[in-house]
Design a protein around this motif. Structure first.
Motif, PDB file in Angstrom:
ATOM      1  N   ILE A 171       0.821  -1.223   0.000  1.00 35.05           N
ATOM      2  CA  ILE A 171       0.000   0.000   0.000  1.00 35.05           C
ATOM      3  C   ILE A 171       0.855   1.275   0.000  1.00 35.05           C
ATOM      4  O   ILE A 171       0.599   2.178  -0.800  1.00 35.05           O
ATOM      5  CB  ILE A 171      -1.000  -0.023   1.171  1.00 35.05           C
ATOM      6  CG1 ILE A 171      -2.062  -1.073   0.899  1.00 35.05           C
ATOM      7  CG2 ILE A 171      -1.659   1.337   1.368  1.00 35.05           C
ATOM      8  CD1 ILE A 171      -3.010  -1.298   2.039  1.00 35.05           C
ATOM      9  N   PRO A 172       1.903   1.384   0.861  1.00 31.97           N
ATOM     10  CA  PRO A 172       2.691   2.619   0.830  1.00 31.97           C
ATOM     11  C   PRO A 172       3.311   2.896  -0.540  1.00 31.97           C
ATOM     12  O   PRO A 172       3.292   4.042  -1.011  1.00 31.97           O
ATOM     13  CB  PRO A 172       3.777   2.370   1.885  1.00 31.97           C
ATOM     14  CG  PRO A 172       3.196   1.374   2.802  1.00 31.97           C
ATOM     15  CD  PRO A 172       2.339   0.490   1.949  1.00 31.97           C
ATOM     16  N   VAL A 173       3.827   1.846  -1.188  1.00 34.63           N
ATOM     17  CA  VAL A 173       4.443   2.040  -2.503  1.00 34.63           C
ATOM     18  C   VAL A 173       3.409   2.566  -3.488  1.00 34.63           C
ATOM     19  O   VAL A 173       3.668   3.502  -4.265  1.00 34.63           O
ATOM     20  CB  VAL A 173       5.052   0.716  -3.010  1.00 34.63           C
ATOM     21  CG1 VAL A 173       5.735   0.931  -4.337  1.00 34.63           C
ATOM     22  CG2 VAL A 173       6.033   0.158  -2.005  1.00 34.63           C
ATOM     23  N   LEU A 174       2.216   1.968  -3.448  1.00 29.88           N
ATOM     24  CA  LEU A 174       1.154   2.384  -4.362  1.00 29.88           C
ATOM     25  C   LEU A 174       0.787   3.846  -4.107  1.00 29.88           C
ATOM     26  O   LEU A 174       0.663   4.644  -5.042  1.00 29.88           O
ATOM     27  CB  LEU A 174      -0.059   1.474  -4.154  1.00 29.88           C
ATOM     28  CG  LEU A 174      -1.185   1.623  -5.168  1.00 29.88           C
ATOM     29  CD1 LEU A 174      -0.705   1.248  -6.543  1.00 29.88           C
ATOM     30  CD2 LEU A 174      -2.367   0.780  -4.763  1.00 29.88           C
ATOM     31  N   ILE A 175       0.629   4.204  -2.833  1.00 30.62           N
ATOM     32  CA  ILE A 175       0.225   5.574  -2.493  1.00 30.62           C
ATOM     33  C   ILE A 175       1.236   6.581  -3.031  1.00 30.62           C
ATOM     34  O   ILE A 175       0.876   7.541  -3.725  1.00 30.62           O
ATOM     35  CB  ILE A 175       0.084   5.727  -0.959  1.00 30.62           C
ATOM     36  CG1 ILE A 175      -1.182   5.011  -0.467  1.00 30.62           C
ATOM     37  CG2 ILE A 175       0.022   7.203  -0.571  1.00 30.62           C
ATOM     38  CD1 ILE A 175      -1.356   5.066   1.025  1.00 30.62           C
ATOM     39  N   PHE A 176       2.510   6.353  -2.715  1.00 28.22           N
ATOM     40  CA  PHE A 176       3.495   7.362  -3.104  1.00 28.22           C
ATOM     41  C   PHE A 176       3.815   7.294  -4.587  1.00 28.22           C
ATOM     42  O   PHE A 176       4.117   8.325  -5.198  1.00 28.22           O
ATOM     43  CB  PHE A 176       4.749   7.244  -2.236  1.00 28.22           C
ATOM     44  CG  PHE A 176       4.511   7.730  -0.841  1.00 28.22           C
ATOM     45  CD1 PHE A 176       4.363   9.079  -0.601  1.00 28.22           C
ATOM     46  CD2 PHE A 176       4.384   6.851   0.209  1.00 28.22           C
ATOM     47  CE1 PHE A 176       4.107   9.550   0.665  1.00 28.22           C
ATOM     48  CE2 PHE A 176       4.127   7.301   1.489  1.00 28.22           C
ATOM     49  CZ  PHE A 176       3.992   8.654   1.711  1.00 28.22           C
ATOM     50  N   GLY A 177       3.754   6.109  -5.181  1.00 28.35           N
ATOM     51  CA  GLY A 177       3.982   6.005  -6.618  1.00 28.35           C
ATOM     52  C   GLY A 177       2.936   6.779  -7.401  1.00 28.35           C
ATOM     53  O   GLY A 177       3.258   7.615  -8.253  1.00 28.35           O
ATOM     54  N   VAL A 178       1.653   6.530  -7.090  1.00 23.32           N
ATOM     55  CA  VAL A 178       0.580   7.207  -7.812  1.00 23.32           C
ATOM     56  C   VAL A 178       0.594   8.702  -7.502  1.00 23.32           C
ATOM     57  O   VAL A 178       0.385   9.537  -8.390  1.00 23.32           O
ATOM     58  CB  VAL A 178      -0.782   6.573  -7.471  1.00 23.32           C
ATOM     59  CG1 VAL A 178      -1.900   7.366  -8.109  1.00 23.32           C
ATOM     60  CG2 VAL A 178      -0.820   5.144  -7.948  1.00 23.32           C
ATOM     61  N   ALA A 179       0.895   9.050  -6.226  1.00 23.31           N
ATOM     62  CA  ALA A 179       0.900  10.466  -5.864  1.00 23.31           C
ATOM     63  C   ALA A 179       1.983  11.207  -6.639  1.00 23.31           C
ATOM     64  O   ALA A 179       1.739  12.296  -7.159  1.00 23.31           O
ATOM     65  CB  ALA A 179       1.117  10.624  -4.358  1.00 23.31           C
TER      66      ALA A 179
END
Lengths: 222, 241, 57
Positions: A171-179
């Motif tokens: 989840i953290p990777v997804l959040i910061f990647g998309v952001a």
């Protein structure tokens, strides 16, 4: 060092030869991205807004699903025993295998992402940044997925169970990647902070992933 | 009786059987006191009577995190010291922790409907707890699908520890993501300055919930030890046949 | 006791909490009974643990 180099070359050769799964991940990525417009409609404005999210979800699924057999295949033909009893530190050997996997599955995803960005109506100038976030973030996915790959050997079970166990950790990777990707396209956050955190996540998982995977193999295969 | 003696499951079982009635009685007493105080507590000036939901929601949230902390310590016990009861403790804690997490989510949702106007908002805290719940379910699925208990517990121990490292990161990411997406107009429970008239019942309820967790956990550990005996005996029976 | 305008939600929250607690207690109690019953059945078939076997002829 040469043992690790040999392992890297072996794993990459295996991935590209018959029976290897090098480009399947990229193909899967392509299909996921092509399917999405069928689900949400061909609205180009909408697609360009959620494009980075689609690319990231596709990359996430493609890299995790291809990791499933990373250690299982070696376990079945006995080479995992050799790796574990070999001179090279197990953690480093695992890191090498992860690197080989990323070079054969993660990197192709990053390379075809700009092409898929055209399908999703992402601006060419912005696509550079989206590809950059994928380049920085997909190693984190590989290293987190390593833990699942090691557990799938010790549990003799792969597929959905491991996706269920590992996906929440991404989840953290997804959040910061998309952001970071979105900030390059629509703002309002500057690109720097989320991108730097994304790189930090990659580096942290570079340490935690191989350590946990090695622990899983050591404790699971005795 | 020292900690080492407890490594013997038979002695542990004997101790649990002696302790359980007392713990159960203490739990009932604490709940009686806590509920009585909770229902006599004054209404909050902002939340009105719905503050009563907080007497369930906050202790459940604390215990949902306590459950993972307990499993992490047990995981260390499994991997480092190979303490035979550590596996049992970790496995028994998972469903109880999951149930408390679910309780936290549902009561939070029921509080959110009148206060926020929606059963679910992607609030940072709710979202983090939802992820915690998913991770509990994943661990339970792992135990559920793996037949060999030793194998399952070692895999679960590693996942629990990785989860323990990851949960603060997830919490941080979700907070960051949330401030990006949500207007900061939600009513929050007035943070540290809670009036004693509300704080005291809350703490008593937290004690009651903690006792409930402990009682259920010991009972579930006892069941798990018996289940492993049954498994050993059935394997022996299959061997003899 | 006046639960105010949102009484339904408060009652529902307590009902859910009670239901979950009862479910946990029931799970623990039923599981205990089931394991005890199987152990007893196995013992009646003469299958016991090594630590208990010395007493037998």
């Amino acid at each position: 060092m040469s043992a690790l180099k040999a392992l890297l070359i072996r794993d990459m050769k295996l991935a590209f030869r018959v029976g290897g799964g090098a480009l399947i991940g990229a193909l899967f990525f392509l299909i996921v991205v092509v399917l999405t417009p069928f689900a949400i409609g061909p609205d180009l404005a909408l697609l360009s807004r959620i494009g980075p999210a689609i690319l990231w979800l596709g990359a996430l699924l493609a890299s995790l699903l291809t990791l499933d057999r990373l250690f299982a295949a070696d376990y079945e033909d006995g080479s995992l025993d050799l790796i574990m009893t070999g001179r090279a530190q197990l953690e480093l050997a695992i890191l090498t295998k992860a690197l080989a996997h990323w070079l054969t599955t993660g990197l192709p995803l990053v390379i075809i992402a700009p092409l898929l960005g055209l399908l999703l109506n992402i601006d060419l100038a912005a696509m550079k940044y989206v590809a950059l976030t994928l380049l920085a973030g997909t190693p984190a996915l590989t290293f987190i997925g390593l833990i699942g790959a090691a557990l799938s050997v010790t549990l003799r079970r792969g597929g959905l169970l491991l996706a269920v166990l590992v996906l929440p950790l991404t989840i953290p990777v997804l959040i910061f990647g998309v952001a970071a990707a979105n900030s390059a396209i629509i703002g309002p956050v500057p690109f720097g902070p989320p991108f730097t955190i994304l790189c930090g996540l990659s580096l942290a998982s570079l340490v935690i992933g191989p350590l946990a995977a090695a622990a899983a193999l050591r404790h699971g295969l005795e | 009786m020292s900690f080492i003696d407890l490594a013997n499951p038979t002695r542990f079982l004997a101790l649990v059987q002696r302790l359980l009635p007392w713990l159960a009685a203490a739990t009932v007493l604490a709940f009686a006191a806590g509920l009585a105080m909770a229902f006599n507590a004054p209404d909050d000036y902002q939340q009105g009577a719905t503050v009563k939901i907080m007497f369930l929601h906050v202790p459940a949230a604390w215990l949902s995190m306590f459950g993972w902390a307990l499993m992490s310590m047990a995981a260390l016990g499994t991997l480092v010291w190979r303490h035979p009861l550590a596996d049992v403790a970790a496995k028994a804690a998972a469903p109880i922790g999951a149930a408390f997490t679910l309780m936290c989510l549902v009561t939070g949702s029921l509080w959110g409907r009148p206060m926020w106007g929606a059963f679910w908002v992607w609030d940072a805290r709710l979202t983090s707890v939802l992820v915690l719940f998913l991770m509990y379910l994943g661990l339970m699925a792992l135990y559920w699908t793996t037949e060999d208990p030793a194998r399952a517990s070692r895999a679960a121990a590693i996942l629990t520890l990785v989860g323990a490292i990851n949960l603060p990161v997830i919490k941080f990411s979700v907070d960051w993501w949330n401030t990006l997406h949500q207007p900061a107009s939600v009513i929050r429970l007035g943070a540290p300055a809670i009036h004693p008239a509300i704080l005291t019942p809350l703490l008593v309820m937290a004690l009651a919930f903690a006792l409930l967790f402990l009682t259920l956990h010991l009972a579930a550990m006892r069941n798990e030890i018996l289940r492993r005996r049954v498994r050993t005996l059935q394997l022996m029976k299959a061997d003899n046949a | 006791m006046n639960l105010g305008a949102h009484a339904d939600f408060i009652v529902a929250a307590y009902a859910v909490a009670i239901a979950l607690t009862v479910a946990l207690i029931a799970w623990v109690a039923l599981d205990y009974r089931a394991q005890r019953r199987i152990l007893l059945e196995l013992e009646q078939q003469g299958i016991t643990r090594r630590s208990q076997r010395e007493e037998k002829p």
